[in-house]
Motif scaffolding. Structure first.
Motif, PDB file in Angstrom:
ATOM      1  N   MET A   1       1.081  -0.933   0.202  1.00  0.00           N
ATOM      2  CA  MET A   1       0.191   0.188  -0.134  1.00  0.00           C
ATOM      3  C   MET A   1       0.806   1.323   0.187  1.00  0.00           C
ATOM      4  N   PRO A   2       0.539   2.507  -0.284  1.00  0.00           N
ATOM      5  CA  PRO A   2       0.721   3.402  -0.919  1.00  0.00           C
ATOM      6  C   PRO A   2       1.523   4.004   0.057  1.00  0.00           C
ATOM      7  N   ASP A   3       2.120   5.103   1.001  1.00  0.00           N
ATOM      8  CA  ASP A   3       2.327   5.201   2.138  1.00  0.00           C
ATOM      9  C   ASP A   3       1.389   7.430   1.835  1.00  0.00           C
ATOM     10  N   ILE A   4       1.156   6.850   0.806  1.00  0.00           N
ATOM     11  CA  ILE A   4       0.698   8.450   0.042  1.00  0.00           C
ATOM     12  C   ILE A   4      -0.460   8.796  -1.034  1.00  0.00           C
ATOM     13  N   GLN A   5      -1.400   8.234  -0.372  1.00  0.00           N
ATOM     14  CA  GLN A   5      -2.565   8.533  -1.677  1.00  0.00           C
ATOM     15  C   GLN A   5      -3.302   9.813  -1.478  1.00  0.00           C
ATOM     16  N   ILE A   6      -3.617  10.808  -2.864  1.00  0.00           N
ATOM     17  CA  ILE A   6      -4.469  11.632  -2.585  1.00  0.00           C
ATOM     18  C   ILE A   6      -5.110  11.527  -3.904  1.00  0.00           C
ATOM     19  N   LYS A  27       7.754  21.996 -10.935  1.00  0.00           N
ATOM     20  CA  LYS A  27       7.973  22.120  -9.726  1.00  0.00           C
ATOM     21  C   LYS A  27       8.395  21.423  -9.328  1.00  0.00           C
ATOM     22  N   ALA A  28       7.806  20.017  -8.856  1.00  0.00           N
ATOM     23  CA  ALA A  28       8.769  18.366  -8.384  1.00  0.00           C
ATOM     24  C   ALA A  28       9.933  18.711  -8.573  1.00  0.00           C
ATOM     25  N   THR A  29      10.125  17.974 -10.053  1.00  0.00           N
ATOM     26  CA  THR A  29      11.489  18.791 -10.303  1.00  0.00           C
ATOM     27  C   THR A  29      12.642  19.698 -10.160  1.00  0.00           C
ATOM     28  N   GLU A  30      12.140  20.710  -9.726  1.00  0.00           N
ATOM     29  CA  GLU A  30      13.034  22.044  -9.444  1.00  0.00           C
ATOM     30  C   GLU A  30      12.746  22.027  -7.586  1.00  0.00           C
ATOM     31  N   LYS A  31      12.255  21.698  -7.204  1.00  0.00           N
ATOM     32  CA  LYS A  31      11.875  21.952  -5.762  1.00  0.00           C
ATOM     33  C   LYS A  31      12.949  20.737  -5.409  1.00  0.00           C
ATOM     34  N   PHE A  32      12.387  19.669  -5.561  1.00  0.00           N
ATOM     35  CA  PHE A  32      12.530  18.389  -4.439  1.00  0.00           C
ATOM     36  C   PHE A  32      13.919  17.752  -5.193  1.00  0.00           C
ATOM     37  N   GLY A  33      14.123  17.830  -6.726  1.00  0.00           N
ATOM     38  CA  GLY A  33      15.349  17.294  -7.817  1.00  0.00           C
ATOM     39  C   GLY A  33      14.598  15.668  -7.933  1.00  0.00           C
ATOM     40  N   GLY A  53      14.111   9.787  -1.731  1.00  0.00           N
ATOM     41  CA  GLY A  53      13.141   8.982  -1.210  1.00  0.00           C
ATOM     42  C   GLY A  53      11.543   9.102  -1.293  1.00  0.00           C
ATOM     43  N   VAL A  54      11.462   8.947  -2.482  1.00  0.00           N
ATOM     44  CA  VAL A  54      10.482   9.336  -3.139  1.00  0.00           C
ATOM     45  C   VAL A  54      10.180   8.667  -4.080  1.00  0.00           C
ATOM     46  N   ASP A  55       8.787   7.513  -4.673  1.00  0.00           N
ATOM     47  CA  ASP A  55       8.648   7.085  -5.737  1.00  0.00           C
ATOM     48  C   ASP A  55       7.215   7.172  -5.958  1.00  0.00           C
ATOM     49  N   GLY A  56       6.509   7.092  -6.953  1.00  0.00           N
ATOM     50  CA  GLY A  56       5.437   7.344  -7.082  1.00  0.00           C
ATOM     51  C   GLY A  56       4.603   7.806  -8.578  1.00  0.00           C
ATOM     52  N   GLN A  57       3.523   7.759  -8.572  1.00  0.00           N
ATOM     53  CA  GLN A  57       3.205   8.422  -9.782  1.00  0.00           C
ATOM     54  C   GLN A  57       1.626   8.596  -9.757  1.00  0.00           C
ATOM     55  N   LEU A  58       1.473  10.123 -10.897  1.00  0.00           N
ATOM     56  CA  LEU A  58       0.113  10.429 -10.931  1.00  0.00           C
ATOM     57  C   LEU A  58      -0.493  10.403 -12.521  1.00  0.00           C
ATOM     58  N   ARG A  59      -1.693   9.847 -12.590  1.00  0.00           N
ATOM     59  CA  ARG A  59      -1.927   9.358 -13.210  1.00  0.00           C
ATOM     60  C   ARG A  59      -3.743  10.382 -13.021  1.00  0.00           C
ATOM     61  N   VAL A  60      -3.606  10.644 -14.599  1.00  0.00           N
ATOM     62  CA  VAL A  60      -4.159  11.858 -15.105  1.00  0.00           C
ATOM     63  C   VAL A  60      -5.387  11.972 -15.697  1.00  0.00           C
ATOM     64  N   GLU A  70       5.755   6.432  -2.390  1.00  0.00           N
ATOM     65  CA  GLU A  70       5.918   5.727  -1.724  1.00  0.00           C
ATOM     66  C   GLU A  70       7.112   6.332  -1.123  1.00  0.00           C
ATOM     67  N   LEU A  71       7.581   6.407   0.662  1.00  0.00           N
ATOM     68  CA  LEU A  71       8.603   7.089   0.889  1.00  0.00           C
ATOM     69  C   LEU A  71       9.307   6.502   0.827  1.00  0.00           C
ATOM     70  N   GLY A  72      10.064   7.004   1.308  1.00  0.00           N
ATOM     71  CA  GLY A  72      11.662   5.536   1.774  1.00  0.00           C
ATOM     72  C   GLY A  72      12.038   6.061   3.367  1.00  0.00           C
ATOM     73  N   PHE A  73      12.981   5.503   3.971  1.00  0.00           N
ATOM     74  CA  PHE A  73      13.124   4.898   5.845  1.00  0.00           C
ATOM     75  C   PHE A  73      13.242   7.240   5.690  1.00  0.00           C
ATOM     76  N   LEU A  74      14.512   7.821   5.236  1.00  0.00           N
ATOM     77  CA  LEU A  74      13.839   9.353   5.353  1.00  0.00           C
ATOM     78  C   LEU A  74      12.861   9.686   4.938  1.00  0.00           C
ATOM     79  N   ALA A  75      12.395  10.247   4.446  1.00  0.00           N
ATOM     80  CA  ALA A  75      11.510  11.278   3.816  1.00  0.00           C
ATOM     81  C   ALA A  75       9.744  10.540   4.619  1.00  0.00           C
ATOM     82  N   ALA A  76       9.642   9.227   4.887  1.00  0.00           N
ATOM     83  CA  ALA A  76       8.666   8.909   6.105  1.00  0.00           C
ATOM     84  C   ALA A  76       8.654   9.435   7.003  1.00  0.00           C
ATOM     85  N   MET A  77       9.542   9.787   7.062  1.00  0.00           N
ATOM     86  CA  MET A  77       9.891  10.705   9.335  1.00  0.00           C
ATOM     87  C   MET A  77       9.166  11.921   8.498  1.00  0.00           C
TER      88      MET A  77
END
Length: 97
Positions: A1-6, A27-33, A53-60, A70-77
């Motif tokens: 199950m994903p850590d974040i679902q929106i 924006k995600a590329t610029e701000k968060f790399g 530390g973040v892997d995911g997808q946006l369905r449009v 899905e968040l990696g260990f550090l991002a999950a904090m």
């Protein structure tokens, strides 16, 4: 199950939603790399993102944006902060369209 679902419904149609999703990816590329890969389809698009530390997808689709991440260990904090930030970004994108 994903850590974040929106999931957000909208009335933009696919073309406008596609433009907003691409803008969010930039924006995600610029701000968060994160690295983004955008694939357009006839009835839906898929923006995949990965990095820092973040892997995911946006369905449009013509009527919805659905993000799963899905968040990696550090991002999950920082899950609550990340989720809040994405929600605010989606609010802004959909309000501008």
């Amino acid at each position: 199950m994903p850590d974040i679902q929106i999931s957000r419904t909208h009335t933009l149609g696919l073309a406008a939603a596609r433009a907003q999703a691409r803008r969010w990816g930039e924006k995600a590329t610029e701000k968060f790399g994160v690295q983004c890969d955008y694939a357009s389809g006839d009835t839906e698009d898929l923006l995949r993102f990965s990095g820092n530390g973040v892997d995911g997808q946006l369905r449009v689709t013509a009527s919805a944006l659905e993000l799963q991440a899905e968040l990696g260990f550090l991002a999950a904090m920082f899950k609550d902060k990340i989720e809040s930030k994405i929600n605010a970004q989606f609010d802004e994108l959909l309000a501008q369209a």
